[in-house]
Design a protein around this motif. Structure first.
Motif: not given
Length: 370
Positions: A346-362
């Motif tokens: 498999g491959k790791i999907p797009e934006l599964w990089d550990g920074k989703a929460s930072e984007r949400i809060v911003k």
């Protein structure tokens, strides 16, 4: 002063709210005079300590500011209790925004209560669809998305689903996966877990099994089929089977525990850190869970999902997940492929990089203070 209340209710919610809470606290540390308060409400939908309390400890979540203690009950009873109790919190606290995550009864109950009081709602993990309306979670997902103001999406399929349902573009934000934020954040703690030693396990020499969906565990015939599958698999690999309370109740009710053999390690539900350590070091995972499909994809662990459909198609399309449907022989075939080294990578999907929460809060801070 603006106020946000995040809702947790069931086990999967904790892994999603923890990184959001951390991102908010990090922002507030950097902006010490910023006029924002974040509080957490635990509905008590999962009230077993193995399904709830241990997650606050593992994920370093603060004690919830509010605990509703709704407990178990039918979907209608549980949803109604949450709405009644959560309304009291909202009237007292008057938040500017409620954050709900996932697809459990707490998600739709708190969304509906907030919207009816004119309070904005952000849905994290929006847009996921299994297209199987016999799953209560699917109804919760569809209804929550229809009434939310901000929809935060973990994979591209979610964007397409929301647009197809008529949600305007300005409400949709593709930010990545907060579950993976938690996973990445706690990998150092996972590495220090002693769970393999506790069960006398060696890496790649065992499989992990989780079952909790009514379609798999409520029928004696179906549950016996799955137990027979586990017994067959256990001839090739040891199996660790953390048993969900619902599944444990039915195994006892149908007198099926006696069929488990010494190669099947039956245990109570585990904390997040120990459970991820088990998955990370396993040869395969057999599950009917949603979130585990994502965690195995990120970790590169083969996953066989005992369902006909998934609301997380990216885990099948590019990840390590396959759907075996209801045919037990198909699941057994996949496991034999894994053990023989013939399974897909498999491959790791797009934006599964550990920074989703930072984007949400911003995004939320921009929206709240625009």
């Amino acid at each position: 002063m603006k106020k946000i209340i995040s809702v947790v209710g069931a086990r999967p919610n904790f892994m999603k709210v923890a990184p959001i809470n951390r991102a908010i606290q990090n922002f507030l540390r950097e902006h010490s005079d910023f006029p924002l308060i974040h509080k957490i409400c635990h509905t008590g939908q999962h009230y077993d300590s193995n399904m709830s309390d241990v997650f606050f400890k593992d994920l370093e979540l603060p004690e919830p500011d509010f605990y509703l203690g709704v407990g178990s009950g039918s979907h209608a009873v549980q949803t109604a209790r949450i709405m009644i109790e959560f309304e009291k919190i909202l009237i007292s606290e008057k938040p500017d925004l409620v954050i709900v995550v996932g697809d459990v009864n707490s998600t739709i109950a708190c969304s509906l209560t907030a919207v009816k009081l004119g309070i904005k709602v952000a849905h994290v993990e929006a847009g996921l669809r299994s297209f199987d309306r016999t799953m209560p979670e699917e109804i919760n997902r569809i209804l929550t998305d229809a009434i939310s103001d901000y929809l935060f999406v973990s994979e591209e399929s979610g964007v397409k689903n929301l647009k197809r349902e008529g949600i305007p573009d300005e409400k949709i934000f593709f930010v990545g996966n907060v579950m993976i934020d938690s996973l990445i954040s706690y990998l150092p703690k996972v590495e220090r877990s002693e769970i393999l030693g506790f069960f006398s396990l060696k890496p790649s020499q065992y499989g992990v099994v989780t079952l909790h969906r009514p379609s798999n565990v409520d029928s004696k015939e179906r549950l016996k089929q799955i137990i027979d599958l586990l017994v067959d698999i256990s001839e090739y690999k040891r199996i660790v089977f953390p048993i969900h309370p619902r599944t444990a109740q039915n195994l006892e009710k149908y007198d099926l525990l006696k069929f488990l053999n010494h190669n099947i390690i039956a245990t109570k539900p585990l904390g997040y850190i120990d459970f991820i350590a088990l998955i990370k070091n396993s040869a395969f995972v057999l599950t009917d869970s949603g979130g585990i499909q994502e965690e195995t994809t990120y970790l590169g662990i083969p996953c066989i999902t005992l369902r006909n459909s998934t609301e997380r198609p990216v885990t099948v399309e590019i990840g390590t997940n396959v759907l075996s449907g209801e045919d037990i022989t198909v699941a057994f075939k996949y496991i034999m492929e894994i053990l023989n080294g013939n399974f897909k990578n498999g491959k790791i999907p797009e934006l599964w990089d550990g920074k989703a929460s930072e984007r949400i809060v911003k995004i939320l801070i921009e929206k709240l203070f625009e």
